[in-house]
Design an enzyme around this catalytic site. Structure first.
Site, PDB file in Angstrom:
ATOM      1  N   ASP A  21     -17.239   3.365  10.238  1.00 28.89           N
ATOM      2  CA  ASP A  21     -17.279   3.350  11.704  1.00 28.89           C
ATOM      3  C   ASP A  21     -18.645   3.908  12.058  1.00 28.89           C
ATOM      4  O   ASP A  21     -18.910   5.092  11.842  1.00 28.89           O
ATOM      5  CB  ASP A  21     -16.164   4.229  12.281  1.00 28.89           C
ATOM      6  CG  ASP A  21     -16.152   4.168  13.804  1.00 28.89           C
ATOM      7  OD1 ASP A  21     -17.238   4.271  14.406  1.00 28.89           O
ATOM      8  OD2 ASP A  21     -15.069   4.015  14.384  1.00 28.89           O
ATOM      9  N   HIS A  22     -19.525   3.069  12.592  1.00 28.01           N
ATOM     10  CA  HIS A  22     -20.916   3.508  12.718  1.00 28.01           C
ATOM     11  C   HIS A  22     -21.081   4.681  13.691  1.00 28.01           C
ATOM     12  O   HIS A  22     -22.087   5.363  13.676  1.00 28.01           O
ATOM     13  CB  HIS A  22     -21.843   2.337  13.063  1.00 28.01           C
ATOM     14  CG  HIS A  22     -21.840   1.934  14.500  1.00 28.01           C
ATOM     15  ND1 HIS A  22     -20.893   1.110  15.040  1.00 28.01           N
ATOM     16  CD2 HIS A  22     -22.673   2.253  15.525  1.00 28.01           C
ATOM     17  CE1 HIS A  22     -21.145   0.933  16.328  1.00 28.01           C
ATOM     18  NE2 HIS A  22     -22.225   1.625  16.662  1.00 28.01           N
ATOM     19  N   HIS A  24     -14.050   3.554  17.558  1.00 30.96           N
ATOM     20  CA  HIS A  24     -15.093   4.528  17.917  1.00 30.96           C
ATOM     21  C   HIS A  24     -14.548   5.657  18.805  1.00 30.96           C
ATOM     22  O   HIS A  24     -14.818   6.835  18.583  1.00 30.96           O
ATOM     23  CB  HIS A  24     -16.239   3.848  18.670  1.00 30.96           C
ATOM     24  CG  HIS A  24     -16.837   2.668  17.959  1.00 30.96           C
ATOM     25  ND1 HIS A  24     -16.927   2.601  16.588  1.00 30.96           N
ATOM     26  CD2 HIS A  24     -17.399   1.521  18.421  1.00 30.96           C
ATOM     27  CE1 HIS A  24     -17.518   1.449  16.257  1.00 30.96           C
ATOM     28  NE2 HIS A  24     -17.799   0.786  17.342  1.00 30.96           N
TER      29      HIS A  24
HETATM   30  C1  BG6 Z   1     -19.627  -2.228  18.140  1.00 34.66           C
HETATM   31  C2  BG6 Z   1     -18.970  -3.207  19.065  1.00 34.66           C
HETATM   32  O1  BG6 Z   1     -18.719  -1.761  17.187  1.00 34.66           O
HETATM   33  O2  BG6 Z   1     -20.109  -1.120  18.895  1.00 34.66           O
HETATM   34  C3  BG6 Z   1     -19.939  -3.667  20.144  1.00 34.66           C
HETATM   35  O3  BG6 Z   1     -18.510  -4.326  18.329  1.00 34.66           O
HETATM   36  C4  BG6 Z   1     -20.513  -2.475  20.861  1.00 34.66           C
HETATM   37  O4  BG6 Z   1     -19.314  -4.544  21.061  1.00 34.66           O
HETATM   38  C5  BG6 Z   1     -21.071  -1.470  19.871  1.00 34.66           C
HETATM   39  O5  BG6 Z   1     -21.531  -2.940  21.716  1.00 34.66           O
HETATM   40  C6  BG6 Z   1     -21.499  -0.188  20.547  1.00 34.66           C
HETATM   41  O6  BG6 Z   1     -22.198   0.575  19.619  1.00 34.66           O
HETATM   42  P1  BG6 Z   1     -23.384   1.511  20.081  1.00 34.66           P
HETATM   43  O7  BG6 Z   1     -23.843   2.182  18.836  1.00 34.66           O
HETATM   44  O8  BG6 Z   1     -24.416   0.630  20.717  1.00 34.66           O
HETATM   45  O9  BG6 Z   1     -22.761   2.438  21.076  1.00 34.66           O
END
Ligand code: BG6
Length: 519
Positions: free
Chosen positions: A201-202, A264
């Site tokens: 989960d990034h 997230h």
């Molecule tokens: C991704 C989603 O996991 O997270 C995207 O698939 C979203 O739709 C993105 O835009 C948001 O990530 P960050 O790091 O830009 O907040």
């Protein structure tokens, strides 16, 4: 509102670690689905950062795997990606050496007959470069290929090398509901042991997200007030100004709840709410997160609302509504916004509402956690203050800005100078990451990739966590799927979302905090 800025002093900065002391063992990193955007935009720049910081093993190889016969063009495409998305100079002395470690293998993910050749090629590369038996498989493909790839890795003896380590990294979405997540987990665990599985989960790679643990557990002053005794409620917002960015077909099947909330936002919620883990180790941290998710009772459908954006203005530009986006059903019922109210039934949080909202094409880009504290029992200055320009005394507010303008602010009341009547105005103490530590070029994947290489699962999801989260959201998804909302679109692009989300808080006598970002 007045603001004091906080910074660290130069001596503190000189104490900062310059990089990890542990260097991973040599091995081959195989990226399935390597011709997709993720590899070029995120994974390769992150791997290059690790290489620049001497955090990759001395000998390593990265092998991209995808269907198209790209051959040597693949490494050149990755080089271009690092230059374009990471601002690296084409003459960077380390770039050519890094790119020379990148190879490519064309394979049809579903075709079992291709895997023996892949295995032989990985062995050949490993032998040529003296890389040993370790293999890491990163699944960056569309989710429908996950199970097939894993099955094939198992069937071809690639999942458990006799004398080395292998691991599999699985990108989101991990399933699309409880049943599919269970099915995928069963397939994964039939081939890999749980300690070989890294569900990524990034959000957990973001510095500010990791800092939540440090903020809470490396400081003595916050934990005693971190409970129902002092906290009125918590708001977590993931607001994006972007739309679906050409990902219409993916987003049509996903929607905001699956795309952002179930993963997230649940991670953010867990880090705000968990009990102090006994150590910063995978088992301890993951156990405490799971306990939070298990303490959330089913969310009544009335406490979950959805929205879809119509046309509007975002950052001064006119943008189309969701239904007019490329490859989106013109009558789509997919939500681009979701908000909900949930509770955590344990001793620390009983009675404290947590409000979560996530939306695309919102007024402002901001991922933020707002902890709103209870007011003092008697507001002896309120009458005087209400009569002056500062208005009613505001509750203390702790704002954790995950992005952009990463930082933490604490709002409190201060006496207005020269006011003989003790008028109180809200002011902010504001810690800003960039002014304290300088601008970071990391995209979050560096930390997670390094942890995979070092075999540290602390920042990755366990199967139980993923399933618990899906169990919570599947009933809402089912209820929403059973009825296309007739009011869609129900918010303008560039607004703060639909009215029904405001009503969710109004019925509790609260409002969303829309003054997000640095004050
Ligand atoms: C991704 C989603 O996991 O997270 C995207 O698939 C979203 O739709 C993105 O835009 C948001 O990530 P960050 O790091 O830009 O907040």
């Amino acid at each position: 509102m007045a603001t004091m800025h906080m910074s660290v002093n130069a001596e503190d900065l000189s104490q900062l670690p310059k990089g990890g002391e542990r260097i991973p063992d040599p091995g081959v990193l195989v990226i399935f689905g390597a011709s997709g955007d993720l590899t070029k935009r995120k994974l390769m720049p992150a791997l290059f950062h690790l290489y620049q910081a001497d955090l990759l093993p001395k000998q390593f190889a990265i092998v991209g795997v995808a269907r198209r016969p790209l051959g040597e063009a693949f490494a050149q495409e990755m080089r271009q990606g690092i230059i374009e998305f990471d601002g690296v100079s084409p003459d960077d002395p380390k770039l050519a050496a890094f790119v020379s470690q990148i190879g490519y293998f064309a394979l049809n993910f579903d075709d079992p007959t291709h895997y023996d050749a892949l295995k032989a090629e990985l062995n050949r590369i490993a032998q040529e470069k003296d890389l040993g038996p370790d293999r890491l498989y990163y699944l960056a493909t569309a989710p429908e290929f996950f199970s097939g790839i894993i099955e094939n890795l198992g069937a071809h003896g690639m999942a458990k090398p006799d004398d080395g380590r292998s691991a599999v990294v699985i990108e989101k979405p991990f399933g699309h509901d409880l049943e599919s997540a269970r099915h995928l987990n069963r397939g994964v665990n039939a081939v890999f042991d749980e300690n070989q599985v890294f569900r990524i989960d990034h959000y957990l790679g973001k510095e500010t997200v990791q800092n939540l643990l440090v903020f809470r557990f490396a400081n003595g002053i916050f934990e005693p007030i971190w409970s129902r005794n002092y906290i009125d409620h918590v708001q977590i917002t993931v607001a994006e100004t972007l739309g679906v960015e050409g990902r219409g077909p993916f987003y049509e099947k996903a929607g905001a709840l699956r795309d952002v909330v179930q993963n997230h936002m649940m991670e953010l919620l867990a880090l705000v709410a968990l009990e102090p883990p006994s150590s910063f180790e995978a088992e301890s941290v993951r156990r405490e997160k799971l306990k939070v998710w298990q303490a959330i009772p089913p969310i009544p459908i009335l406490n979950a609302v959805r929205g879809q954006y119509g046309p509007g203005m975002v950052s001064g530009q006119h943008v189309v509504g969701y239904r007019d986006e490329e490859r989106v059903n013109p009558e789509s019922g997919t939500e681009t916004y979701a908000a909900l109210r949930l509770s955590i039934d344990n001793w620390r949080w009983a009675g404290v509402p947590f409000y979560l909202r996530a939306g695309k094409r919102m007024r402002k880009r901001a991922t933020e956690i707002n902890i709103v504290f209870k007011q003092p029992p008697l507001l002896i200055f309120n009458r005087i203050s209400a009569a002056c320009s500062c208005g009613q005394i505001q509750p203390n507010l702790l704002t954790i800005r995950i992005q952009p303008d990463e930082g933490i602010a604490l709002r409190f009341g201060a006496k207005v100078p020269s006011s003989p009547q003790m008028a109180v105005c809200p002011v902010n103490m504001d810690f800003d990451y960039e002014s304290a530590f300088g601008k970071s070029t990391a995209n979050g994947y560096e930390r997670l990739l390094l942890d995979v290489l070092l075999d540290d699962q602390t920042l990755f999801s366990h199967r139980d966590g993923v399933e618990t989260s899906w169990a919570l959201y599947t009933p809402i998804l089912e209820a929403w799927a059973s009825k296309t909302p007739d009011a869609f679109p129900n918010y303008f692009a560039g607004s703060w979302g639909p009215d029904c989300a405001d009503r969710l808080l109004e019925k509790d006598g609260r409002t969303w905090r829309n003054d997000l970002g640095r004050k």
